[in-house]
Write an enzyme that holds these catalytic residues in place. Structure first.
Site, PDB file in Angstrom:
ATOM      1  N   ILE A  47     -57.372  89.772  19.723  1.00  0.00           N
ATOM      2  CA  ILE A  47     -57.550  90.962  20.557  1.00  0.00           C
ATOM      3  C   ILE A  47     -56.552  90.847  21.711  1.00  0.00           C
ATOM      4  O   ILE A  47     -56.716  89.999  22.596  1.00  0.00           O
ATOM      5  CB  ILE A  47     -59.002  91.044  21.104  1.00  0.00           C
ATOM      6  CG1 ILE A  47     -60.047  90.866  19.986  1.00  0.00           C
ATOM      7  CG2 ILE A  47     -59.205  92.350  21.871  1.00  0.00           C
ATOM      8  CD1 ILE A  47     -60.065  91.929  18.909  1.00  0.00           C
ATOM      9  N   GLU A  59     -59.357  82.729  16.182  1.00  0.00           N
ATOM     10  CA  GLU A  59     -60.226  81.555  16.058  1.00  0.00           C
ATOM     11  C   GLU A  59     -61.188  81.476  17.246  1.00  0.00           C
ATOM     12  O   GLU A  59     -62.379  81.199  17.097  1.00  0.00           O
ATOM     13  CB  GLU A  59     -59.392  80.260  16.021  1.00  0.00           C
ATOM     14  CG  GLU A  59     -58.427  80.169  14.851  1.00  0.00           C
ATOM     15  CD  GLU A  59     -57.051  80.730  15.131  1.00  0.00           C
ATOM     16  OE1 GLU A  59     -56.946  81.767  15.840  1.00  0.00           O
ATOM     17  OE2 GLU A  59     -56.070  80.159  14.647  1.00  0.00           O
ATOM     18  N   CYS A  93     -56.279  77.010  20.558  1.00  0.00           N
ATOM     19  CA  CYS A  93     -57.381  77.113  19.576  1.00  0.00           C
ATOM     20  C   CYS A  93     -57.760  75.741  19.042  1.00  0.00           C
ATOM     21  O   CYS A  93     -58.939  75.455  18.807  1.00  0.00           O
ATOM     22  CB  CYS A  93     -56.983  78.043  18.432  1.00  0.00           C
ATOM     23  SG  CYS A  93     -56.947  79.763  18.961  1.00  0.00           S
TER      24      CYS A  93
END
Ligand code: THU
Length: 135
Positions: A47, A59, A93
């Site tokens: 996003i 993730e 991530c």
């Protein structure tokens, strides 16, 4: 992928997650499917934001969504991009997976090619920093 863990239906589910990406700046759509220990699916997608650093990867979207919905035990995560070959999760991530997942949790990376690469959280961030280092 025939490791006795991976399920083919996860590919359809992660493609569905990828469709939820909001990527007006990169047009690079990433999907993540987090599978809980009781086989529930948590969906994630990247996003983005006009203020670029405010973007969040697929993730992490899946992981924070899971936590916010009181799900904390996971079996695996599947990540998909439209790259010709499976792409690799970013460093942030990896650090967040290190924090919120078991070191030996499988991370399946896939792409348009249909190839699935399996790694673990520890493979992706060997010698990673964690709360244990602060004891
Ligand atoms: N992205 C992810 O969603 N996951 C990763 O691990 C790598 C990068 C996203 C962030 C941004 O929206 C786009 O891909 C390009 O970097």
């Amino acid at each position: 992928m025939n490791d006795g863990i991976f399920k083919e239906e996860w590919l359809t589910e992660v493609q569905n997650a990828q469709k939820r990406a909001y990527t007006p700046y990169s047009n690079f759509n990433v999907g993540a499917l987090l599978i809980t220990e009781d086989d529930e699916y948590i969906y994630g997608a990247n996003i983005e934001n006009a203020a670029h650093p405010a973007a969040i990867c697929a993730e992490r979207t899946a992981l924070v969504s899971a936590y916010a919905n009181n799900k904390r035990k996971f079996k695996a995560i599947v990540v998909i991009t439209d790259s010709p070959e499976p792409a690799s999760p970013c460093g942030v991530c990896r650090q967040v997976m290190k924090e919120l997942c078991h070191d030996d949790m499988p991370v399946y990376l896939t792409s348009k090619s249909g190839e699935v690469i399996k790694r673990t959280v520890d493979d992706l961030l060997p010698l990673g920093f964690s709360g244990k280092d602060m004891e």
